[in-house]
Motif scaffolding. Structure first.
Motif, PDB file in Angstrom:
ATOM      1  N   PRO A   1      71.992  37.097 -16.494  1.00 48.11           N
ATOM      2  CA  PRO A   1      72.377  35.677 -16.408  1.00 48.11           C
ATOM      3  C   PRO A   1      73.421  35.458 -15.321  1.00 48.11           C
ATOM      4  O   PRO A   1      74.216  36.356 -15.017  1.00 48.11           O
ATOM      5  N   LYS A   2      73.437  34.260 -14.774  1.00 47.33           N
ATOM      6  CA  LYS A   2      74.348  33.967 -13.664  1.00 47.33           C
ATOM      7  C   LYS A   2      75.803  34.120 -14.070  1.00 47.33           C
ATOM      8  O   LYS A   2      76.624  34.610 -13.302  1.00 47.33           O
ATOM      9  N   TRP A   3      76.167  33.713 -15.271  1.00 45.37           N
ATOM     10  CA  TRP A   3      77.539  33.838 -15.746  1.00 45.37           C
ATOM     11  C   TRP A   3      77.620  34.854 -16.888  1.00 45.37           C
ATOM     12  O   TRP A   3      78.185  34.580 -17.949  1.00 45.37           O
ATOM     13  N   ASN A   4      77.075  36.047 -16.640  1.00 53.45           N
ATOM     14  CA  ASN A   4      77.150  37.076 -17.689  1.00 53.45           C
ATOM     15  C   ASN A   4      78.519  37.734 -17.724  1.00 53.45           C
ATOM     16  O   ASN A   4      78.839  38.457 -18.673  1.00 53.45           O
ATOM     17  N   LEU A   5      79.360  37.517 -16.712  1.00 52.79           N
ATOM     18  CA  LEU A   5      80.723  38.049 -16.695  1.00 52.79           C
ATOM     19  C   LEU A   5      81.700  36.921 -16.969  1.00 52.79           C
ATOM     20  O   LEU A   5      81.585  35.832 -16.402  1.00 52.79           O
ATOM     21  N   ASN A   6      82.695  37.180 -17.830  1.00 54.25           N
ATOM     22  CA  ASN A   6      83.604  36.111 -18.236  1.00 54.25           C
ATOM     23  C   ASN A   6      84.825  36.022 -17.323  1.00 54.25           C
ATOM     24  O   ASN A   6      85.058  36.864 -16.446  1.00 54.25           O
ATOM     25  N   SER A   7      85.631  35.000 -17.535  1.00 57.78           N
ATOM     26  CA  SER A   7      86.785  34.745 -16.674  1.00 57.78           C
ATOM     27  C   SER A   7      87.854  35.814 -16.799  1.00 57.78           C
ATOM     28  O   SER A   7      88.569  36.103 -15.831  1.00 57.78           O
ATOM     29  N   PHE A   8      87.991  36.416 -17.983  1.00 56.55           N
ATOM     30  CA  PHE A   8      88.950  37.515 -18.130  1.00 56.55           C
ATOM     31  C   PHE A   8      88.533  38.689 -17.243  1.00 56.55           C
ATOM     32  O   PHE A   8      89.368  39.312 -16.574  1.00 56.55           O
ATOM     33  N   ALA A   9      87.218  39.014 -17.239  1.00 57.19           N
ATOM     34  CA  ALA A   9      86.732  40.103 -16.399  1.00 57.19           C
ATOM     35  C   ALA A   9      87.030  39.812 -14.931  1.00 57.19           C
ATOM     36  O   ALA A   9      87.472  40.687 -14.172  1.00 57.19           O
ATOM     37  N   GLU A  10      86.801  38.564 -14.507  1.00 55.24           N
ATOM     38  CA  GLU A  10      87.080  38.200 -13.116  1.00 55.24           C
ATOM     39  C   GLU A  10      88.558  38.365 -12.798  1.00 55.24           C
ATOM     40  O   GLU A  10      88.932  38.938 -11.761  1.00 55.24           O
ATOM     41  N   HIS A  11      89.418  37.875 -13.680  1.00 52.14           N
ATOM     42  CA  HIS A  11      90.850  37.942 -13.421  1.00 52.14           C
ATOM     43  C   HIS A  11      91.318  39.391 -13.304  1.00 52.14           C
ATOM     44  O   HIS A  11      92.094  39.735 -12.395  1.00 52.14           O
ATOM     45  N   VAL A  12      90.841  40.250 -14.188  1.00 54.03           N
ATOM     46  CA  VAL A  12      91.256  41.658 -14.158  1.00 54.03           C
ATOM     47  C   VAL A  12      90.766  42.341 -12.885  1.00 54.03           C
ATOM     48  O   VAL A  12      91.515  43.063 -12.220  1.00 54.03           O
ATOM     49  N   VAL A  13      89.496  42.124 -12.525  1.00 51.86           N
ATOM     50  CA  VAL A  13      88.956  42.767 -11.325  1.00 51.86           C
ATOM     51  C   VAL A  13      89.758  42.373 -10.086  1.00 51.86           C
ATOM     52  O   VAL A  13      90.064  43.217  -9.229  1.00 51.86           O
ATOM     53  N   PHE A  14      90.151  41.109  -9.986  1.00 48.03           N
ATOM     54  CA  PHE A  14      90.873  40.662  -8.799  1.00 48.03           C
ATOM     55  C   PHE A  14      92.340  41.084  -8.792  1.00 48.03           C
ATOM     56  O   PHE A  14      92.966  41.123  -7.724  1.00 48.03           O
TER      57      PHE A  14
END
Length: 575
Positions: free
Chosen positions: A252-265
């Motif tokens: 899915p296009k948004w299979n990763l959540n915002s917490f995952a994005e914040h941590v990766v960055f």
């Protein structure tokens, strides 16, 4: 909690209740000390948690960026091409898609292991060929013998977990690459490196670079365990662009959540702290193994994961130990009776800081030796004492009493597996488990000229030089040594036993006493039809039918990059 603890474990779909459920049950707003969930206790740092807390409102209010954006940032850290990477909502999501897209009819997996590798393919009707790891050999995986097992069954997909969960067994990089090349004709080879960043046996143990160059290899890694963030649910796989793209196109296009994005960055600023956390876990693992090895009758197996696999003393039953540790000492441990290939005699204990380990050892002393209430499961009087907890798997290893048959791996190499090294000499490595003949009571097909489905059975189903009509006799069982006398219980608050200075003991393999081996048959050509047992074994459905409902999983992991970031295996500096 004492009255409800058993029902808590029975009512969950996982192997243990969630920490949220245990915290609610405790009534004081605090959960138990967690030796169950394999998570890095030193990362994120307190400062990182404070930063995430300060951004909480925006993180949970808004949509995340697309998975492509988050993956590109991760690949910049990993120094991997984005077209070779697919990120998922935890490694379990990726295992599910691997099964749906890339596993056609059969999959081989050593057991015990991570439960989703056995359960997921069976849930979609695939045949799962389980290769039992021998307790007598310290649960070590011999890849040459595993390859011979795969060839004899005609399995189309092979999985190797390195390190393996729950025992922490480690395979050197060159042997894994050798295995990948020997299995180049399979549909797929999966190398699950979920815990590899905790290993220190090699400077660069990962095979991600080799996987990208091969047409049928996928390396699975996760981030939650390494980063101490199970709740975020993020992991990734690495493969050649065609395989990775096939999986990525289904997510899915948004299979990763915002917490995952914040941590990766935010990780690019914290590579040094992450590397330090891995080093501390490795130091804690050695200290914890040393302390546990002082407990009489407790066997500690060598591990390269962030957990230790232990066998309880004779007479102790895992579910009783688990329940009493939780109710009397507020310590959560992982009892492994619901892992195929294991039994309730085994616990998996997560590596934690020394202050927590002292509490664990003190609690185990009181539960194991202070009183015997409720812990009365007698040890078998004969044989190796191996018990997988699953009758079908036990039958696969019982015919040779755990000793195997001499020379099978070497013959397998000569029978069509060029480039794969032969197994170690007898006594130097794990013996090949011969497949026992299924009895009439288990509903499996009988070994012999036909398996009951019109398919001729391979000669490898025979366990000795006898003709087909006369099954061989297993070697004489080895007596189980008498347990060491139990010491007097240590008083509460008293000093702990003096730690051992040597490595944790590994059970010695049972000597070979069986008949001379038969010549190895030519490897099967083409896949084994679904539902047809090979070598007198059982189909996945038949194995599933003997285990009852509720086979339970346990989670997965991986990581790396630039300047002060560790490399893709979590070791050293990336250049």
């Amino acid at each position: 909690m004492a009255d409800n603890v058993t029902s808590l474990f029975r009512s969950t779909a996982a192997h243990s209740p969630s920490m949220a459920a245990l915290t609610r049950e405790g009534g004081d707003g605090a959960g138990p000390v967690d030796f169950c969930i394999p998570c890095n206790p030193y990362f994120p740092t307190p400062a990182m948690f404070e930063e995430m807390a300060s951004r909480l409102r925006d993180i949970i209010r808004y949509y995340p960026s697309s998975a492509d954006t988050i993956t590109a940032e991760l690949c910049d850290l990993l120094q991997l091409p984005p077209q070779c990477v697919a990120m998922g909502n935890g490694s379990t999501e990726l295992i599910t898609w691997i099964d749906h897209l890339l596993v056609r009819e059969s999959l081989a997996i050593p057991v015990p292991t991570f439960g989703r590798w056995t359960d997921q393919p069976m849930e979609t009707g695939k045949r799962v060929d389980m290769f039992p790891l021998q307790e007598a050999g310290g649960f070590a995986l011999d890849l040459a013998q595993y390859a011979e097992f795969i060839r004899s069954r005609g399995t189309r997909v092979a999985v190797v977990c390195n390190p393996n969960n729950p025992d922490g067994g480690f395979l050197p990089k060159h042997t894994v690459v050798q295995f990948m090349d020997a299995m180049a004709d399979l549909d797929l080879v999966v190398i699950d490196e979920s815990f590899l960043e905790f290993a220190d046996a090699e400077a660069d143990p990962s095979v991600v670079q080799e996987a990208m160059l091969r047409p049928n290899v996928v390396v699975l890694r996760s981030l939650g365990k390494n980063f101490g963030l199970h709740g975020i649910r993020f992991g990734y796989l690495v493969a050649n662009p065609a395989l990775a793209g096939r999986v990525r196109s289904m997510l899915p296009k948004w299979n990763l959540n915002s917490f995952a994005e914040h941590v990766v960055f935010m990780l690019k600023e914290h590579g040094a702290e992450y590397a330090q956390s891995l080093q501390q876990v490795r130091r804690d693992r050695l200290d914890m193994a040393t302390q546990l090895a002082t407990l009489p009758g407790l066997t500690v197996y060598p591990s390269q994961g962030n957990f230790l696999f232990v066998r309880l003393p004779v007479g102790a039953e895992g579910t009783v130990v688990r329940d009493r540790m939780l109710t009397e000492h507020r310590i959560l441990v992982r009892e492994c009776g619901n892992k195929i290939g294991s039994s309730s005699r085994f616990l998996r204990l997560v590596v934690r800081p020394q202050v927590d380990v002292r509490r664990l050892v003190s609690g185990l002393e009181q539960v194991l030796y202070g009183t015997r209430r409720g812990a009365a499961v007698p040890e078998l009087g004969t044989g190796t004492g191996y018990s997988s907890g699953t009758a079908a798997v036990d039958r696969l290893v019982s015919a040779t009493n755990g000793a195997g048959m001499q020379g099978l791996a070497a013959q397998a190499v000569g029978a069509g597996m060029p480039g794969l090294a032969a197994a170690p000499a007898v006594g130097a490595g794990m013996p090949m488990p011969a497949v026992a003949q299924a009895g009439p009571s288990n509903g499996a097909a009988q070994a012999g000229p036909s398996n009951g489905a019109g398919m001729p059975m391979p000669a490898a189903a025979q366990l000795g030089p006898q003709p087909l009509a006369a099954p061989p006799q297993p070697p004489a069982p080895a007596p189980v040594p008498a347990p060491a006398p139990m010491p007097a219980p240590a008083p509460m608050g008293g000093p702990l036993p003096t730690p051992m200075t040597g490595p944790a003991p590994v059970p010695a393999p049972t000597p070979m006493t069986g008949p001379a081996p038969v010549p190895a048959p030519a490897p099967m050509t083409g896949p084994t039809p679904p539902g047809v047992p090979a070598r007198g074994g059982l189909t996945a459905a038949q194995v599933r039918g003997t285990t009852g409902p509720g086979l339970a999983p346990a989670p997965a992991s991986g990581w790396p990059s630039a300047q002060n970031w560790p490399n893709a295996a979590g070791m050293g500096q990336a250049g």
